[in-house]
Design a protein around this motif. Structure first.
Motif, PDB file in Angstrom:
ATOM      1  N   MET A   1       0.806  -1.212   0.000  1.00 44.77           N
ATOM      2  CA  MET A   1       0.000   0.000   0.000  1.00 44.77           C
ATOM      3  C   MET A   1       0.846   1.272   0.000  1.00 44.77           C
ATOM      4  SD  MET A   1      -3.113  -0.877  -0.178  1.00 44.77           S
ATOM      5  CE  MET A   1      -3.925   0.650   0.262  1.00 44.77           C
ATOM      6  N   LYS A   2       2.123   1.156   0.339  1.00 47.03           N
ATOM      7  CA  LYS A   2       2.939   2.358   0.434  1.00 47.03           C
ATOM      8  C   LYS A   2       2.929   3.149  -0.866  1.00 47.03           C
ATOM      9  CE  LYS A   2       4.775   2.734   4.550  1.00 47.03           C
ATOM     10  NZ  LYS A   2       4.578   3.932   5.356  1.00 47.03           N
TER      11      LYS A   2
ATOM     12  N   TYR B   1      -0.044   5.355  -1.000  1.00 47.70           N
ATOM     13  CA  TYR B   1       0.024   6.496  -0.104  1.00 47.70           C
ATOM     14  C   TYR B   1       0.950   7.576  -0.628  1.00 47.70           C
ATOM     15  CZ  TYR B   1      -2.193   3.158   2.910  1.00 47.70           C
ATOM     16  OH  TYR B   1      -3.032   2.217   3.419  1.00 47.70           O
TER      17      TYR B   1
ATOM     18  N   VAL C   1      -5.012  -1.565   5.302  1.00 44.42           N
ATOM     19  CA  VAL C   1      -4.397  -0.653   6.267  1.00 44.42           C
ATOM     20  C   VAL C   1      -4.856   0.771   5.987  1.00 44.42           C
ATOM     21  CG1 VAL C   1      -2.348  -2.105   6.549  1.00 44.42           C
ATOM     22  CG2 VAL C   1      -2.345  -0.311   4.807  1.00 44.42           C
TER      23      VAL C   1
ATOM     24  N   ASN D   1      -3.618   4.929   6.283  1.00 48.38           N
ATOM     25  CA  ASN D   1      -2.482   5.821   6.468  1.00 48.38           C
ATOM     26  C   ASN D   1      -2.760   7.173   5.816  1.00 48.38           C
ATOM     27  OD1 ASN D   1       0.037   7.132   6.655  1.00 48.38           O
ATOM     28  ND2 ASN D   1       1.120   5.190   6.557  1.00 48.38           N
TER      29      ASN D   1
ATOM     30  N   SER E   1       1.176   7.357  13.716  1.00 48.84           N
ATOM     31  CA  SER E   1       0.382   6.151  13.513  1.00 48.84           C
ATOM     32  C   SER E   1      -0.202   5.715  14.855  1.00 48.84           C
ATOM     33  CB  SER E   1       1.260   5.038  12.936  1.00 48.84           C
ATOM     34  OG  SER E   1       0.490   3.892  12.655  1.00 48.84           O
TER      35      SER E   1
ATOM     36  N   ASP F   1       5.324   6.525  11.292  1.00 47.53           N
ATOM     37  CA  ASP F   1       4.426   6.706  10.159  1.00 47.53           C
ATOM     38  C   ASP F   1       3.973   5.383   9.565  1.00 47.53           C
ATOM     39  OD1 ASP F   1       6.883   5.954   9.123  1.00 47.53           O
ATOM     40  OD2 ASP F   1       6.911   7.477   7.531  1.00 47.53           O
ATOM     41  N   GLN F   2       4.049   4.308  10.342  1.00 46.12           N
ATOM     42  CA  GLN F   2       3.666   2.992   9.844  1.00 46.12           C
ATOM     43  C   GLN F   2       2.178   2.935   9.519  1.00 46.12           C
ATOM     44  OE1 GLN F   2       4.734   0.980  13.654  1.00 46.12           O
ATOM     45  NE2 GLN F   2       2.691   0.058  13.539  1.00 46.12           N
ATOM     46  N   ASP F   3       1.842   2.073   8.562  1.00 45.67           N
ATOM     47  CA  ASP F   3       0.450   1.828   8.238  1.00 45.67           C
ATOM     48  C   ASP F   3      -0.276   1.270   9.465  1.00 45.67           C
ATOM     49  OD1 ASP F   3       1.086   2.517   5.628  1.00 45.67           O
ATOM     50  OD2 ASP F   3       1.320   0.430   4.979  1.00 45.67           O
ATOM     51  N   GLN F   4      -1.530   1.652   9.636  1.00 42.09           N
ATOM     52  CA  GLN F   4      -2.343   1.107  10.722  1.00 42.09           C
ATOM     53  C   GLN F   4      -3.171  -0.052  10.178  1.00 42.09           C
ATOM     54  OE1 GLN F   4      -2.571   1.676  14.178  1.00 42.09           O
ATOM     55  NE2 GLN F   4      -3.668  -0.249  13.823  1.00 42.09           N
TER      56      GLN F   4
END
Length: 499
Positions: A1-2, A5, A254, A256, A267, A350-353
């Motif tokens: 997913m990064k 984002y 996730v 973000n 996060s 800043d990690q994905d939740q």
């Protein structure tokens, strides 16, 4: 997913700038009255609802699930979590699990679903689909955790401040139907439908992924019904999933919204159980350590995920846990002596939740094959099971080979060595969801009894809770409708799907 984002990062910066002109410090605070159309639109309200949704599931609910499922404990130098370890599940315990959906998440989502562009130039069907999928996800847990809850009369604000409580099974099936209906809407969006894109902090406006997510939530709900004698209904509903042709999620779900190292913008899980914006350790990180049972289980089964779910102890450099208790010997059991939450779960500010992991979806499909709800024989179920373990390794960033792990001749690790395939699936799901969606592991334990030898805290009566109790606020504001309950209900009143 990064990659998604990064592509929408600038969009979120713009939203944040717009909101900051009239907002508090909260990440997506639209306004004190987000239901006022001149002030708010679906594009502004959606990320607020999604962020609250991700935060609730990623903090309070995650912590509760991990404690109930004996993944975590508390060291001797802290007095935290006493209510949890005594299983004091009262009407004042963890009320936000109930109040946040009704007081915030559903309010914003209902506003989105009722909003119509006054000019008629913009169609918001895609937003309404997203709103309904999130509602479905959260309503499932409300029913799982409480039983009957407000549904048909809920979220009407001043029109009805004392909504009736609907039957839990009726809610379940209504949610399942809504996921089918709204998936169809997503497949047939009007040409003028606006794509949420940068307003959608989960999938960036990708409606195919929202359909896959809806399908996966629906499958989870149908698997919950597997012991209720409704196989014909379950198969019929799975046929409807197959008919839309989108399948199930293919990556972790996730959120973000461009989390950053700023107050109220980190996060959620990192900020809740990790470190603050000054890199100082949060108290919860220091008083949350591994349980002895989980460390022993991972060690005995040669599971390399141990080094990612937990950290080596600060003082001894070893993986060490402790039993859940409010009274521990001091020496050897302080926070410095024990393993804390690991780097596979606490990655960065800043990690994905995570909301739903791919591993869970694959385990659900494996169980559906074993039960005959999805096509495929033992080979297909085994393939899904092993892919689920691989997905767990991937999420945690485990360097070791997952096949070296699951090819060991150990029951509930190796598919072939496991005589009870459902048990193997649920035990592995318990490991995969450690530290993330452990509220799901709790509900799966309620449904199946697996893992079947989990300890209970020293301070409890030895009976694990099966639900939460309605908040005190419900009895004071909606007393004519809220079902009566007693403390014993937390241990004896099972969800309707537990037959």
């Amino acid at each position: 997913m990064k990659n998604v984002y990064k592509s929408i990062k600038n969009g979120f910066i713009l939203i944040a700038l717009i909101l900051s002109t009239s907002c508090s410090d909260s990440f997506f605070d639209v306004n004190e009255n987000p239901n006022d159309p001149p002030v708010s639109t679906p594009g502004l309200t959606l990320p607020v609802a999604q962020n609250t949704f991700a935060s609730l599931n990623g903090t309070t609910m995650t912590y509760l699930g991990n404690m109930v499922m004996y993944n975590w404990a508390t060291p001797s130098n802290w007095s935290a979590n006493g209510q949890l370890f005594r299983y004091q599940f009262t009407n004042s315990f963890n009320n936000s699990v109930f109040t946040t959906p009704y007081g915030s998440i559903f309010k914003d989502l209902t506003y989105i679903q009722g909003y119509e562009d006054p000019t008629g130039a913009v169609d918001y069907t895609a937003y309404k689909v997203i709103a309904q999928v999130i509602k479905g996800f959260q309503y499932q847990y409300l029913v799982d955790l409480y039983g009957d809850v407000p549904f048909t009369e809920a979220n009407k604000r001043a029109e009805n401040t004392t909504p009736k409580y609907d039957d839990s099974e009726t809610i379940y099936k209504s949610v399942i139907d809504s996921l089918t209906i709204y998936s169809e809407k997503a497949l047939n969006l009007p040409e003028i439908a606006e794509n949420p894109e940068s307003s959608d902090i989960i999938f960036g406006g990708n409606m195919e992924q929202w359909i896959q997510f809806a399908n996966t939530i629906k499958l989870r709900m149908l698997i919950r019904l597997s012991n209720t004698g409704q196989d014909a209904y379950i198969k019929q509903q799975i046929d409807l999933i197959n008919a839309n042709g989108m399948g199930y999620i293919t990556e972790d779900v996730v959120a973000n919204p461009n989390y950053s190292k700023d107050t109220n913008k980190q996060s959620p899980f990192w900020n809740y159980a990790g470190y603050n914006t000054s890199d100082a350790e949060q108290d919860r990180h220091d008083y949350t350590v591994a349980s002895d049972y989980t460390i022993d289980y991972l060690t005995t089964t040669n599971d390399p995920r141990i080094g990612y779910l937990y950290s080596a102890s600060e003082d001894g450099g070893e993986f060490k846990g402790v039993w859940q208790s409010t009274e521990l010997p001091g020496e050897g059991f302080t926070s410095g002596d024990l393993s804390k939450i690991g780097v596979g779960l606490l990655k960065s500010f800043d990690q994905d939740q995570p909301i739903m992991l791919l591993s869970e979806a694959l385990f659900l499909q494996a169980e559906a094959v074993v039960r005959g709800y999805l096509p495929g024989g033992a080979g297909e179920a085994q393939d899904l099971y092993e892919k689920a373990i691989t997905a767990s390794f991937d999420y945690l960033g485990v360097a070791e080979s997952p096949s070296d792990y699951y090819n060991q001749n150990i029951p509930n690790v190796s598919w072939n060595a496991s005589t009870d395939k459902i048990q193997a699936i649920i035990v592995q799901k318990w490991i995969a969801l450690n530290g993330t969606s452990s509220i799901e592991s709790w509900m799966e334990w309620v449904r199946t009894g697996f893992p079947n030898n989990l300890p209970t805290p020293d301070d409890s009566d030895g009976v694990r809770p099966v639900r939460l109790l309605y908040p005190t606020s419900e009895y004071s504001t909606n007393g004519d409708n809220v079902p009566p309950s007693s403390i014993n209900d937390a241990f004896t009143k099972y969800p309707f799907w537990k037959q």
